[in-house]
Design an enzyme around this catalytic site. Structure first.
Site, PDB file in Angstrom:
ATOM      1  N   ARG A  51      40.082  98.596  64.876  1.00  0.00           N
ATOM      2  CA  ARG A  51      40.060  97.192  65.556  1.00  0.00           C
ATOM      3  C   ARG A  51      41.324  96.295  65.338  1.00  0.00           C
ATOM      4  O   ARG A  51      41.459  95.620  66.012  1.00  0.00           O
ATOM      5  CB  ARG A  51      38.831  96.310  64.568  1.00  0.00           C
ATOM      6  CG  ARG A  51      38.224  95.301  65.283  1.00  0.00           C
ATOM      7  CD  ARG A  51      36.945  94.698  64.450  1.00  0.00           C
ATOM      8  NE  ARG A  51      37.642  94.271  63.075  1.00  0.00           N
ATOM      9  CZ  ARG A  51      36.940  94.400  62.119  1.00  0.00           C
ATOM     10  NH1 ARG A  51      35.523  95.146  62.004  1.00  0.00           N
ATOM     11  NH2 ARG A  51      37.178  93.976  60.952  1.00  0.00           N
ATOM     12  N   TYR A 104      41.481  76.064  85.394  1.00  0.00           N
ATOM     13  CA  TYR A 104      40.409  77.252  85.840  1.00  0.00           C
ATOM     14  C   TYR A 104      39.158  76.842  84.841  1.00  0.00           C
ATOM     15  O   TYR A 104      38.969  76.644  84.075  1.00  0.00           O
ATOM     16  CB  TYR A 104      41.056  78.565  85.008  1.00  0.00           C
ATOM     17  CG  TYR A 104      40.447  79.605  84.820  1.00  0.00           C
ATOM     18  CD1 TYR A 104      40.086  80.457  86.320  1.00  0.00           C
ATOM     19  CD2 TYR A 104      39.701  80.311  84.031  1.00  0.00           C
ATOM     20  CE1 TYR A 104      39.472  81.431  86.347  1.00  0.00           C
ATOM     21  CE2 TYR A 104      39.191  81.706  84.154  1.00  0.00           C
ATOM     22  CZ  TYR A 104      38.792  82.101  85.106  1.00  0.00           C
ATOM     23  OH  TYR A 104      38.382  83.455  85.458  1.00  0.00           O
ATOM     24  N   ASP A 176      48.473  78.124  80.149  1.00  0.00           N
ATOM     25  CA  ASP A 176      47.982  79.403  80.987  1.00  0.00           C
ATOM     26  C   ASP A 176      49.170  79.765  82.178  1.00  0.00           C
ATOM     27  O   ASP A 176      49.408  78.906  83.106  1.00  0.00           O
ATOM     28  CB  ASP A 176      46.635  78.998  81.667  1.00  0.00           C
ATOM     29  CG  ASP A 176      46.152  80.268  82.581  1.00  0.00           C
ATOM     30  OD1 ASP A 176      46.957  80.983  83.100  1.00  0.00           O
ATOM     31  OD2 ASP A 176      44.758  80.428  82.558  1.00  0.00           O
ATOM     32  N   LYS A 201      45.209  90.006  86.045  1.00  0.00           N
ATOM     33  CA  LYS A 201      45.846  89.999  87.368  1.00  0.00           C
ATOM     34  C   LYS A 201      47.114  90.892  87.541  1.00  0.00           C
ATOM     35  O   LYS A 201      47.127  91.864  87.776  1.00  0.00           O
ATOM     36  CB  LYS A 201      46.218  88.290  87.344  1.00  0.00           C
ATOM     37  CG  LYS A 201      45.210  87.352  87.054  1.00  0.00           C
ATOM     38  CD  LYS A 201      43.794  87.469  87.871  1.00  0.00           C
ATOM     39  CE  LYS A 201      42.518  87.100  87.460  1.00  0.00           C
ATOM     40  NZ  LYS A 201      42.514  85.810  87.101  1.00  0.00           N
TER      41      LYS A 201
HETATM   42  C1  LIG Z   1      41.402  85.150  86.152  1.00  0.00           C
HETATM   43  C2  LIG Z   1      41.891  83.974  85.363  1.00  0.00           C
HETATM   44  C3  LIG Z   1      41.690  83.842  83.889  1.00  0.00           C
HETATM   45  C4  LIG Z   1      40.754  84.542  83.269  1.00  0.00           C
HETATM   46  O1  LIG Z   1      41.036  85.889  83.386  1.00  0.00           O
HETATM   47  P1  LIG Z   1      40.119  86.949  83.130  1.00  0.00           P
HETATM   48  O2  LIG Z   1      40.965  88.223  82.625  1.00  0.00           O
HETATM   49  O3  LIG Z   1      39.309  87.159  84.393  1.00  0.00           O
HETATM   50  O4  LIG Z   1      39.033  86.636  81.974  1.00  0.00           O
HETATM   51  C5  LIG Z   1      42.350  82.813  83.238  1.00  0.00           C
HETATM   52  N1  LIG Z   1      43.269  82.079  84.028  1.00  0.00           N
HETATM   53  C6  LIG Z   1      43.401  81.960  85.224  1.00  0.00           C
HETATM   54  C7  LIG Z   1      44.509  80.946  85.937  1.00  0.00           C
HETATM   55  C8  LIG Z   1      42.940  83.063  86.199  1.00  0.00           C
HETATM   56  O5  LIG Z   1      43.287  83.190  87.391  1.00  0.00           O
END
Ligand SMILES: *Cc1c(COP(=O)(O)O)cnc(C)c1O
Length: 391
Positions: A51, A104, A176, A201
């Site tokens: 973990r 988001y 973010d 992404k």
């Molecule tokens: C997609 C996204 C997230 C979340 O990511 P996941 O891996 O899908 O949980 C967070 N912030 C932004 C700006 C995003 O586009």
């Protein structure tokens, strides 16, 4: 080392195979009682229990920490898990959290539902406030959350100005940075305390794994690490391997996403069916000056508002547009090698006409333009059919 060199050489074994193998492990065995007892302290990046990670995750985390310019970094099961773990680490009942209105949507829900139910009050500030964030701070404000550009509508935030005000007031900033990746912008170098990526992404980059990353300053790191350990958050070694695999080509891919993105954005701007393209690298974008000042590159994600039309046929025309696209397939997420269309209406823009979020992939831009051109013609034809039908 320059970043393109880092992407190739970070997070690799010193000897033997080029890539860190996929270590599958829950139990780790110890020879001596001394080693066993030492393992109970779970020193970071020492093999103690599955973990807490294996070399597959440790190497990826070390690479991300260096790319972000952070004291340390962690990999989590999704981008949203990275957001949730950071906010849970930093906030206590009675604390006030500020988020940009363009945040988001699942992060907004986390704040207004999960965190609110646990005594954290969330407020939402205008993303273009810059240093005026000071007017939104309360004595109880503990975290200012930043996302630049914002989801769906792509407002740029003056991150250095916000970070400066917050640091002077003892408020922690969390950014973010998914759109930019550390290749285009490094939040920690601009005074932010915690930098997040939905690595699902661009880092993974191939639409085949979920992952989030958290990088933080030395002062904040113990809170983040403790929370991740207490919540039991960890990722599987196959996903970590895919994250490292994606990282090797991140620089090349981002360059092409940005080049294709700008070309598509410029073409879209000239189409009669298009009212507005939300993409900070466009000189006409309201966030362009900040983007140029702070960012070294871009990505392939943008928003497109089509010209306002009678609401009656709009839904049918949108269906004609998106269902006929051959290359921009319809689906959530983004950042993979392929182009995508995500037709959701951003909150508060319902009156502005049809909206599409486009992720511009690595295809030849001439084919992408042809795909969208045919789509816009289908859209126009479907709207025109209504005008004829009514006369
Ligand atoms: C997609 C996204 C997230 C979340 O990511 P996941 O891996 O899908 O949980 C967070 N912030 C932004 C700006 C995003 O586009």
């Amino acid at each position: 080392m320059e970043v393109d060199t880092q992407l190739v050489h970070l997070g690799r074994p010193a000897l033997g195979p080029v890539n860190t193998p996929v270590y599958r492990a829950s139990t780790i065995l110890f020879e001596t009682l001394e080693e066993f007892e030492r393992s109970a302290a779970h020193h970071r990046h020492e093999l103690t229990y599955g973990r807490y990670g294996t070399p597959t995750t440790f190497h990826l985390e070390q690479a991300i920490a260096e790319l972000e310019g952070g004291f340390a970094a962690a990999v989590l099961p999704s981008g949203l898990a990275a957001i949730a773990a950071s906010l849970q680490a930093l906030l206590r009942p009675g604390d006030h959290l500020l988020m940009p209105r363009s945040v988001y949507k699942p992060a907004r829900r986390l704040a207004s539902d999960f965190l609110a139910a646990r005594g954290v009050e969330a407020g939402f500030y205008p993303p273009d406030c810059g240093a005026d964030i000071s007017g939104w701070l309360r004595p109880s404000t503990r975290v200012v959350y930043i996302e630049s550009p914002g989801s769906l509508t792509f407002e740029m935030q003056d991150i250095p100005a916000i970070a400066r005000v917050c640091r002077a007031r003892g408020v922690v900033t969390v950014a973010d940075n998914t759109w930019a990746t550390p290749l285009s912008f490094r939040p920690l170098a601009h005074g932010v305390d915690v930098s997040l990526q939905a690595a699902t992404k661009y880092l993974v980059g191939h639409s085949d794994a979920m992952m989030g990353t958290i990088a933080a300053t030395e002062a904040i790191w113990p809170l983040i690490a403790g929370t991740i350990a207490q919540l039991g958050l960890c990722i599987g070694p196959d996903d970590a391997f895919l994250g490292a695999r994606g990282m090797r080509t991140l620089g090349l891919r981002m360059e092409r996403h940005a080049r294709n993105g700008l070309q598509l954005a410029q073409w879209l701007t000239g189409q009669p069916q298009v009212a507005r393209v939300c993409y900070p690298p466009l000189p006409t974008d309201p966030g362009h000056a900040i983007w140029r000042r702070d960012y070294r590159g871009a990505s392939g994600l943008m928003g497109v508002f089509l010209t306002p039309n009678a609401v009656a046929r709009r839904a049918a025309a949108l269906r004609e547009l998106v269902e006929g696209l051959q290359l921009f397939r319809m689906g959530g997420s983004w950042g993979g090698f392929e182009s995508l269309v995500f037709p959701v209406v951003p909150d508060g823009t319902e009156a502005q006409g049809t909206y599409l979020r486009l992720h511009v992939g690595l295809e030849d831009p001439r084919d992408l333009i042809a795909d969208l051109a045919a789509g816009l013609q289908r859209y126009e034809r479907a709207l025109g059919a209504d005008a004829e039908g009514r006369t």
